[in-house]
Enzyme design. Sequence first.
Site, PDB file in Angstrom:
ATOM      1  N   GLU A  94     -12.637  -2.471  11.902  1.00 27.96           N
ATOM      2  CA  GLU A  94     -12.647  -1.742  10.630  1.00 27.96           C
ATOM      3  C   GLU A  94     -13.790  -2.181   9.711  1.00 27.96           C
ATOM      4  OE1 GLU A  94      -8.931  -2.001   8.537  1.00 27.96           O
ATOM      5  OE2 GLU A  94      -9.688  -0.913   6.785  1.00 27.96           O
ATOM      6  N   ARG A 136      -5.985 -11.124  -5.423  1.00 25.91           N
ATOM      7  CA  ARG A 136      -5.395 -10.594  -4.195  1.00 25.91           C
ATOM      8  C   ARG A 136      -5.216 -11.698  -3.155  1.00 25.91           C
ATOM      9  NH1 ARG A 136      -7.778  -5.414  -0.812  1.00 25.91           N
ATOM     10  NH2 ARG A 136      -6.638  -5.869   1.099  1.00 25.91           N
ATOM     11  N   ASP A 196      -8.455  -9.134   3.968  1.00 28.44           N
ATOM     12  CA  ASP A 196      -8.228  -8.034   4.897  1.00 28.44           C
ATOM     13  C   ASP A 196      -9.323  -7.936   5.951  1.00 28.44           C
ATOM     14  OD1 ASP A 196      -7.073  -5.870   6.043  1.00 28.44           O
ATOM     15  OD2 ASP A 196      -7.670  -4.429   4.522  1.00 28.44           O
ATOM     16  N   GLU A 255       0.824  -1.212   0.000  1.00 25.83           N
ATOM     17  CA  GLU A 255       0.000   0.000   0.000  1.00 25.83           C
ATOM     18  C   GLU A 255       0.861   1.266   0.000  1.00 25.83           C
ATOM     19  OE1 GLU A 255      -2.665  -0.703   3.358  1.00 25.83           O
ATOM     20  OE2 GLU A 255      -4.007  -1.856   2.063  1.00 25.83           O
TER      21      GLU A 255
HETATM   22  C1  GCV Z   1      -2.445   0.276   8.404  1.00 25.18           C
HETATM   23  C2  GCV Z   1      -5.974  -2.251   5.450  1.00 25.18           C
HETATM   24  C3  GCV Z   1      -6.381  -0.988   6.158  1.00 25.18           C
HETATM   25  C4  GCV Z   1      -5.231  -0.012   6.235  1.00 25.18           C
HETATM   26  C5  GCV Z   1      -4.062  -0.717   6.959  1.00 25.18           C
HETATM   27  C6  GCV Z   1      -3.707  -1.966   6.168  1.00 25.18           C
HETATM   28  C7  GCV Z   1      -2.609  -2.775   6.838  1.00 25.18           C
HETATM   29  O1  GCV Z   1      -5.744  -1.996   4.101  1.00 25.18           O
HETATM   30  O2  GCV Z   1      -7.491  -0.435   5.509  1.00 25.18           O
HETATM   31  O3  GCV Z   1      -5.651   1.111   6.952  1.00 25.18           O
HETATM   32  O4  GCV Z   1      -2.962   0.129   7.101  1.00 25.18           O
HETATM   33  O5  GCV Z   1      -4.838  -2.787   6.051  1.00 25.18           O
HETATM   34  O6  GCV Z   1      -2.957  -3.745   7.491  1.00 25.18           O
HETATM   35  O7  GCV Z   1      -1.453  -2.450   6.704  1.00 25.18           O
END
Ligand code: GCV
Length: 654
Positions: free
Chosen positions: A378, A321, A350, A271
């Site tokens: 989340e 993914r 995720d 990311e």
């Molecule tokens: C800390 C997901 C979350 C991100 C997070 C990422 C990760 O994509 O939405 O906010 O980043 O996971 O676990 O690194």
Amino acid sequence: MHYEEMWLKNHKVNNNEIKAYATAIYSSPGNKVMEHAVWELQLGLEQMFSVKVETKSYDQWEGKKAIILLLQEDAGRDKESFTIKVEETKIIIEAIEEVGILYGVFHLLRMIACDNISIGQVVEEEPDNPHRMLNHWDNMDGSIERGYAGESFFFQKNKVIVDDRIREYARLMASITINEIVVNNVNVKDAATYLITDRYMEQVKQLAEIFSEYGIKLYLSLNFAAPMELGDLDSADPLNQEVISWWEKKCKEVFEKIPDFGGFLVKADSEGRPGPFTYGRNHADGANMLARAVKPYGGMIIWRCFVYNCQQDWRDKKTDRANAAYDTYMPLDGEFDENVILQIKNGPMDFQVREPVSPLFGGLTKTNQMLEVQAAQEYTGQQKHVCYLIPMWKEVLDFHTHCGQKQDTVADVVCGIAAVSNLGNDENWTGHDLAAANLYGFGRLCYSTTLTAEEIAREWIRMTYGLQGKQEEALLYVLMHSWEAYEKYTSPLGIGWMVNPNHHFGPNVDGYEYDRWGTYHRADCLGIGVDRTTQGTGYASRYHKENALLYEKKSTCPEELLLFFHRVEYKEQLKSGKTLIQHIYDTHFEGVEMVEHMVEVWESLKEVIPAKEFHRVKERLEFQLDHSREWRDVVNSYFYRKSGIPDEKEREIY
Ligand code: GCV
């Protein structure tokens, strides 16, 4: 700011037999950890039994009924284990190190609070996992990535906070045996890159000192490009000698300044974060370079496996993914140094409400592995919905990987568990009061993976609210049905992702389907689901044979994961005899009905829960009810309009 004690409330207890021991505590001499152990026991007994308890040194004990905290020598014993013996003349807690005594004290208080103590009882406990870790995603400006309980209590305005709340926090974490804490976000940018420099090191050291009084090691997340951003280097290549020397010097500085420092957590090539891929190196090159730099000080590198292409083209049906982490790390099995642990999210995507277990668990057989779960909700209602996650985590831990060992569950193959923290500086710490059960349960489960979700929920209810009998059962119902309810009114059968992009709250069936950050469910007028069999993306075959075969066929695939592994037409019949479309309609109505019932159940507790806490939860449950109706209606009307198939029961679908 005022903050609450969570589960450390020490409610009054009616047990004269045990009260008789609550006269004095005699303890071996020890360090600060021992002082805290004595203090906790004294406080707990005084509050539970309304008595005064004296504290004395062990050599003053003359045989009268009392509680003894005794350090003993036993070279073979784990330093975090303890024994509690409830004898006629004394209750004795024994351990080889102070931290064992501290855990024993919290355990004894829990036994008393839960009315689970009797004369003659001997309890021997030792940790199932040496690494019991919390990951805070706290940023230096005070915000928390995916934080739903206020702001950070570690950082504000680019400053590190060292205050009483940190001490209270460390105490709470020790009470559930957390022994490692990463204080900053894995996305390390800007000021956070400087946490390993003189700008912040003194305050980080103070935090670490408080933690170590409670048996906790402090960790930091690091920026893989730090040699460039902090140093004069123009590369962060893990095989470049200048880079290697830069990290060696940096680690020496950090560990010399903070003797109890644990090590680093790393998110690399993920990311947008930097990593070894930029230099054509692999993740073993990156992790080992850091591991060698921390090794002289006994440090650890926790390396996250959350690596995937976040801009997958929707036309590309071969890239998946779900395959990404497996395909990145399996070829490196056995190449990581012994002080590296790969931290693997529970599922391949995720933290969705339902995912299969990551095939890396037990796929890797020559590499240290650690499970990562997300207490921060989340994708599970962001602490505005109640969603007790322990049943989900238990399923993950109990999953048989079929890795060829006799003991082959995830719990067997990992050496630790990390949770993304659900804490913030809200008065009640977790935003939703009931979300505290996830944190409590996480800690309990890390130490004792065989505890059941129900046992943990009961403990938490007793300790937090002092409820028993019918009232305990009522709250237990809410917790134990909350994950199922959430799953029912959100995305069906393991497909996930029907949330609004970016902030991930609320229904948006096509949110990610048409986003650049694409993660696809591929619904059309005939059906939905991703073919991850050998005919499709091949994900199912990443598992060991027994599981691969199970997932490969629709007829054997566990139904709750059906749409994760298979494309299914709306008219197809499920094992229940219902068609897929009818299943979607029914579960969405049922989920909302479950929340309606949860609201009623909570209302029945009005007289026994303190008013402020009662209303806080009531407000959130009422919000959840409205929001679950929105979820139901959005999802049902989406599928009704896609499929054109009406509900057999003729309920209202827009
Ligand atoms: C800390 C997901 C979350 C991100 C997070 C990422 C990760 O994509 O939405 O906010 O980043 O996971 O676990 O690194």
